[in-house]
Write an enzyme that holds these catalytic residues in place. Structure first.
Site: not given
Length: 248
Positions: A157, A161
């Site tokens: 993640y 991001k």
């Protein structure tokens, strides 16, 4: 202190929002819809999308996996046929597949990278030619504090991001000459992802927020509205924290 919602006027504009069936994406799409825009709402979960938006006027529903570039191209073309243009694109779709790195599977890695980072790329690549033809546009990506600082169990993640932040800045430089801006927000809101956090960890996370709470998902939408507005015509390549002070 109560502050009423004040909308820029998006009448006549077409806005595309991914991950629009729930949470932050739904609230962003609702914000633009209430501000007068035609809204293309995209989500992987077609049933939930229909529950959220079925019957709404000036809304185009599309069930699509944003990690599928060909499907994204088809949906963007369908939105343009429906509305005539895409003036604003909001890349919000996201998933989590959490695990510490030595247990992280190839599938977990690819799934998160593909939805967040590749999905953002695919949508952006598909909308830019339409924005160029129209003489301008707005692209707003949703990133995360984790993309700047990392988090235990979220290497996939964080990588996705963080990649979105770098992607945002690169695209902003590429498309500025066409009158297109590209920015991002870094939200901190109560969503289904936050609801899945164990109570003791959630209490710890809440205590770290200077304003003392997670925002409602709807509180993210006005920041996106500003970045999409004429008032933000000279703002590009920025990551706007909408996080209660966490990033300070």
């Amino acid at each position: 202190m109560a502050i009423g919602r004040i909308f820029p006027d998006f009448s006549g504009s077409t806005v595309l929002v991914t991950g629009a069936a729930q949470g932050i994406g739904f609230e962003i799409a609702r914000y633009f819809h209430e501000a007068g825009a035609r809204v293309g709402v995209l989500d992987y979960d077609g049933a939930r999308l229909k529950d959220a938006w079925g019957g709404a006027q000036n809304v185009h529903l599309a069930a699509v996996d944003v990690s599928d570039a060909e499907a994204v191209n088809d949906v963007v073309d369908s939105v343009v046929r429906w509305a005539g243009s895409i003036d604003v694109a909001v890349n919000n779709a996201g998933i989590t597949r959490d695990s510490v790195v030595w247990k992280l599977t190839d599938e977990q890695w690819r799934a998160v990278i593909d939805v967040h980072l590749t999905g953002t790329f695919s949508v952006t690549r598909a909308v830019v030619p339409h924005m160029r033809a129209a003489g301008g546009g707005r692209i707003i990506n949703v990133t995360s504090y984790t993309g700047m600082h990392g988090n235990v169990g979220q290497a996939n993640y964080a990588a996705a991001k963080g990649g979105i932040i770098a992607f945002t800045k690169s695209v902003a430089k590429e498309v500025a000459r066409f009158g297109i801006t590209c920015n991002a927000i870094s939200p901190n809101a109560s969503t289904s992802m936050v609801a899945a956090v164990p109570a003791d960890k959630l209490a710890e996370m809440t205590a770290s927020v200077p304003l003392g709470r997670f925002a409602e998902a709807s509180e993210m939408a006005p920041a996106v509205g500003f970045l999409a507005s004429e008032q933000a015509a000279y703002v590009t390549g920025v990551v706007l924290p909408v996080d209660g002070g966490v990033a300070m």
